[in-house]
Write a protein that holds these residues in place. Structure first.
Motif, PDB file in Angstrom:
ATOM      1  N   ASP A 146      19.286  14.705 -12.928  1.00  0.00           N
ATOM      2  CA  ASP A 146      20.472  13.879 -12.708  1.00  0.00           C
ATOM      3  C   ASP A 146      20.362  13.066 -11.433  1.00  0.00           C
ATOM      4  O   ASP A 146      21.083  12.089 -11.256  1.00  0.00           O
ATOM      5  N   ASN A 147      19.473  13.490 -10.534  1.00  0.00           N
ATOM      6  CA  ASN A 147      19.274  12.758  -9.273  1.00  0.00           C
ATOM      7  C   ASN A 147      17.788  12.468  -9.075  1.00  0.00           C
ATOM      8  O   ASN A 147      17.252  12.575  -7.980  1.00  0.00           O
ATOM      9  N   ALA A 148      17.145  12.050 -10.165  1.00  0.00           N
ATOM     10  CA  ALA A 148      15.689  11.956 -10.202  1.00  0.00           C
ATOM     11  C   ALA A 148      15.114  10.917  -9.247  1.00  0.00           C
ATOM     12  O   ALA A 148      14.006  11.101  -8.734  1.00  0.00           O
ATOM     13  N   VAL A 149      15.836   9.821  -8.983  1.00  0.00           N
ATOM     14  CA  VAL A 149      15.249   8.743  -8.183  1.00  0.00           C
ATOM     15  C   VAL A 149      15.036   9.166  -6.728  1.00  0.00           C
ATOM     16  O   VAL A 149      13.973   8.937  -6.152  1.00  0.00           O
ATOM     17  N   ILE A 150      16.040   9.789  -6.126  1.00  0.00           N
ATOM     18  CA  ILE A 150      15.876  10.235  -4.735  1.00  0.00           C
ATOM     19  C   ILE A 150      14.897  11.409  -4.657  1.00  0.00           C
ATOM     20  O   ILE A 150      14.142  11.537  -3.695  1.00  0.00           O
ATOM     21  N   GLU A 151      14.866  12.248  -5.705  1.00  0.00           N
ATOM     22  CA  GLU A 151      13.879  13.327  -5.757  1.00  0.00           C
ATOM     23  C   GLU A 151      12.469  12.738  -5.796  1.00  0.00           C
ATOM     24  O   GLU A 151      11.542  13.260  -5.159  1.00  0.00           O
ATOM     25  N   VAL A 209      18.969  15.767   0.582  1.00  0.00           N
ATOM     26  CA  VAL A 209      18.382  16.288   1.818  1.00  0.00           C
ATOM     27  C   VAL A 209      17.061  16.951   1.468  1.00  0.00           C
ATOM     28  O   VAL A 209      16.938  17.610   0.430  1.00  0.00           O
ATOM     29  N   THR A 210      16.053  16.760   2.312  1.00  0.00           N
ATOM     30  CA  THR A 210      14.790  17.461   2.122  1.00  0.00           C
ATOM     31  C   THR A 210      14.364  18.115   3.426  1.00  0.00           C
ATOM     32  O   THR A 210      14.793  17.711   4.519  1.00  0.00           O
ATOM     33  N   GLU A 211      13.514  19.126   3.300  1.00  0.00           N
ATOM     34  CA  GLU A 211      13.107  19.957   4.439  1.00  0.00           C
ATOM     35  C   GLU A 211      11.593  19.872   4.633  1.00  0.00           C
ATOM     36  O   GLU A 211      10.843  19.841   3.662  1.00  0.00           O
ATOM     37  N   PHE A 212      11.161  19.856   5.900  1.00  0.00           N
ATOM     38  CA  PHE A 212       9.741  19.834   6.235  1.00  0.00           C
ATOM     39  C   PHE A 212       9.407  21.062   7.093  1.00  0.00           C
ATOM     40  O   PHE A 212      10.164  21.404   8.000  1.00  0.00           O
ATOM     41  N   HIS A 213       8.276  21.694   6.795  1.00  0.00           N
ATOM     42  CA  HIS A 213       7.772  22.804   7.605  1.00  0.00           C
ATOM     43  C   HIS A 213       6.487  22.350   8.280  1.00  0.00           C
ATOM     44  O   HIS A 213       5.561  21.873   7.614  1.00  0.00           O
ATOM     45  N   ILE A 257      29.213   3.781  -6.108  1.00  0.00           N
ATOM     46  CA  ILE A 257      29.155   5.191  -6.483  1.00  0.00           C
ATOM     47  C   ILE A 257      28.102   5.828  -5.588  1.00  0.00           C
ATOM     48  O   ILE A 257      27.019   5.268  -5.393  1.00  0.00           O
ATOM     49  N   LEU A 258      28.397   6.988  -5.029  1.00  0.00           N
ATOM     50  CA  LEU A 258      27.408   7.742  -4.249  1.00  0.00           C
ATOM     51  C   LEU A 258      27.167   9.066  -4.955  1.00  0.00           C
ATOM     52  O   LEU A 258      28.047   9.921  -5.021  1.00  0.00           O
ATOM     53  N   HIS A 259      25.965   9.221  -5.482  1.00  0.00           N
ATOM     54  CA  HIS A 259      25.628  10.405  -6.281  1.00  0.00           C
ATOM     55  C   HIS A 259      24.761  11.376  -5.479  1.00  0.00           C
ATOM     56  O   HIS A 259      23.853  10.964  -4.762  1.00  0.00           O
ATOM     57  N   SER A 260      25.026  12.670  -5.632  1.00  0.00           N
ATOM     58  CA  SER A 260      24.264  13.715  -4.955  1.00  0.00           C
ATOM     59  C   SER A 260      24.141  14.918  -5.891  1.00  0.00           C
ATOM     60  O   SER A 260      24.705  14.919  -6.991  1.00  0.00           O
ATOM     61  N   ASP A 261      23.451  15.941  -5.424  1.00  0.00           N
ATOM     62  CA  ASP A 261      23.487  17.214  -6.137  1.00  0.00           C
ATOM     63  C   ASP A 261      24.722  17.985  -5.656  1.00  0.00           C
ATOM     64  O   ASP A 261      25.613  17.412  -5.029  1.00  0.00           O
ATOM     65  N   GLN A 262      24.772  19.292  -5.943  1.00  0.00           N
ATOM     66  CA  GLN A 262      25.924  20.095  -5.545  1.00  0.00           C
ATOM     67  C   GLN A 262      25.682  20.835  -4.234  1.00  0.00           C
ATOM     68  O   GLN A 262      26.266  21.886  -3.982  1.00  0.00           O
ATOM     69  N   GLY A 263      24.817  20.275  -3.381  1.00  0.00           N
ATOM     70  CA  GLY A 263      24.556  20.884  -2.076  1.00  0.00           C
ATOM     71  C   GLY A 263      25.832  21.060  -1.269  1.00  0.00           C
ATOM     72  O   GLY A 263      26.788  20.306  -1.431  1.00  0.00           O
ATOM     73  N   HIS A 301      36.261   4.822   2.596  1.00  0.00           N
ATOM     74  CA  HIS A 301      35.445   3.601   2.512  1.00  0.00           C
ATOM     75  C   HIS A 301      35.299   3.120   1.067  1.00  0.00           C
ATOM     76  O   HIS A 301      34.376   2.361   0.753  1.00  0.00           O
ATOM     77  N   ASN A 302      36.212   3.566   0.215  1.00  0.00           N
ATOM     78  CA  ASN A 302      36.265   3.092  -1.178  1.00  0.00           C
ATOM     79  C   ASN A 302      34.977   3.399  -1.946  1.00  0.00           C
ATOM     80  O   ASN A 302      34.494   2.595  -2.746  1.00  0.00           O
ATOM     81  N   ILE A 303      34.420   4.585  -1.707  1.00  0.00           N
ATOM     82  CA  ILE A 303      33.201   5.037  -2.380  1.00  0.00           C
ATOM     83  C   ILE A 303      33.569   6.141  -3.377  1.00  0.00           C
ATOM     84  O   ILE A 303      34.295   7.076  -3.035  1.00  0.00           O
ATOM     85  N   THR A 304      33.061   6.037  -4.591  1.00  0.00           N
ATOM     86  CA  THR A 304      33.321   7.033  -5.629  1.00  0.00           C
ATOM     87  C   THR A 304      32.253   8.117  -5.577  1.00  0.00           C
ATOM     88  O   THR A 304      31.056   7.819  -5.647  1.00  0.00           O
ATOM     89  N   GLN A 305      32.684   9.366  -5.470  1.00  0.00           N
ATOM     90  CA  GLN A 305      31.740  10.478  -5.387  1.00  0.00           C
ATOM     91  C   GLN A 305      31.309  10.932  -6.775  1.00  0.00           C
ATOM     92  O   GLN A 305      32.118  11.056  -7.694  1.00  0.00           O
ATOM     93  N   SER A 306      30.022  11.194  -6.922  1.00  0.00           N
ATOM     94  CA  SER A 306      29.451  11.698  -8.167  1.00  0.00           C
ATOM     95  C   SER A 306      28.477  12.817  -7.837  1.00  0.00           C
ATOM     96  O   SER A 306      27.803  12.767  -6.806  1.00  0.00           O
ATOM     97  N   MET A 307      28.400  13.834  -8.696  1.00  0.00           N
ATOM     98  CA  MET A 307      27.492  14.959  -8.462  1.00  0.00           C
ATOM     99  C   MET A 307      26.702  15.306  -9.722  1.00  0.00           C
ATOM    100  O   MET A 307      27.203  15.177 -10.843  1.00  0.00           O
TER     101      MET A 307
END
Length: 270
Positions: free
Chosen positions: A198-203, A108-112, A163-169, A184-190
């Motif tokens: 660890d989540n450099a691509v979406i960053e 998730v990202t935020e805009f001001h 696999i669905l990877h995220s941070d610890q948000g 939905h048979n998705i493996t969670q990763s954090m």
């Protein structure tokens, strides 16, 4: 001044610039992409058009033309401590995927803007760097993520188990989030705590988005920015060269965002 030096410069000033056409193409590509392309991507686009030219030459010509791409900015932090279950780091920075719907990353990202805030939740497929689902809200509430998930689920076929990877948000620690993934048979990763790489691509995607849109243009209102944001995601999926991917061209069917055609390039062309 030596006689030979004098005549060299006399002849040089009268010589036609052999890069005249290339410079024109560089300016066209740069302005077509609204200043978002640096010399690496402009080199790749020139090669797409049949021009055989070294990236160092493109950099020099861009400097002569006064053309330079933008810098990146910071992201939104959604970590609020342990409010639910923390999943293991299954992805482990292995950002390579051999097929679609194998490895996804999300954040998730935020805009001001003009005293208002806007939040974007997105999922990126590591196979082709496509934004496969996203949702935009004015508040960082759980539906920001859950509505995005519903769009992503529509992309899945019966054989898929990504696999669905995220941070610890906090969104990703919710029981409902974990339940929906299992359903939905998705493996969670954090990511590990405090390890943004660890989540450099979406960053990286969010950094590009902010430097190439938010800090590049002026907006009449938050609604105007929202429209431009959706257009940028379309541009990113359909037109923007993905430098770090294998040099091939692939297509995917229309599944909510539209038909996608990617120009993908190998690491040795960076």
């Amino acid at each position: 001044m030596a006689r030979s030096t004098y005549y060299y410069w006399v002849n040089a000033f009268g010589r036609e610039d052999k890069y005249t056409e290339i410079k024109s193409l560089i300016k066209e590509i740069f302005h077509t992409h609204k200043g978002r392309y640096g010399y690496r991507r402009i080199t790749l686009e020139l090669r797409n058009r049949g021009a055989r030219i070294n990236h160092k030459t493109v950099l020099r010509l861009m400097n002569e033309l006064g053309l330079k791409s933008l810098v990146r900015m910071k992201k939104y932090r959604s970590y609020k401590g342990n409010i639910g279950k923390i999943a293991p780091n299954i992805l482990a920075r292995d950002f390579k995927a051999v097929k679609s719907n194998e490895k996804w990353v999300t954040d998730v990202t935020e805009f001001h803007l003009a005293g208002e805030k806007l939040y974007l939740s997105a999922i990126l497929d590591l196979f082709n760097r496509e934004i496969i689902a996203y949702n935009i809200e004015s508040r960082a509430v759980y539906p920001l993520v859950s509505k995005m998930l519903d769009k992503a689920f529509d992309r899945l076929e019966s054989k898929d188990s990504p696999i669905l990877h995220s941070d610890q948000g906090w969104h990703y620690q919710m029981k409902q989030y974990s339940h929906d993934l299992k359903k939905h048979n998705i493996t969670q990763s954090m990511s590990r705590k405090g390890n943004c790489l660890d989540n450099a691509v979406i960053e990286n995607f969010f950094g590009l988005l902010k430097s190439e849109l938010l800090y590049l243009q002026e907006f009449e209102s938050m609604e105007h920015f929202k429209q431009e944001l959706e257009e940028y995601i379309h541009y990113y999926n359909h037109q923007r060269i993905k430098v770090k991917l294998k040099h091939t061209k692939i297509s995917s069917a229309d599944q909510g965002i539209g038909p996608h055609y990617y120009f993908l390039y190998s690491r040795n062309e960076e």
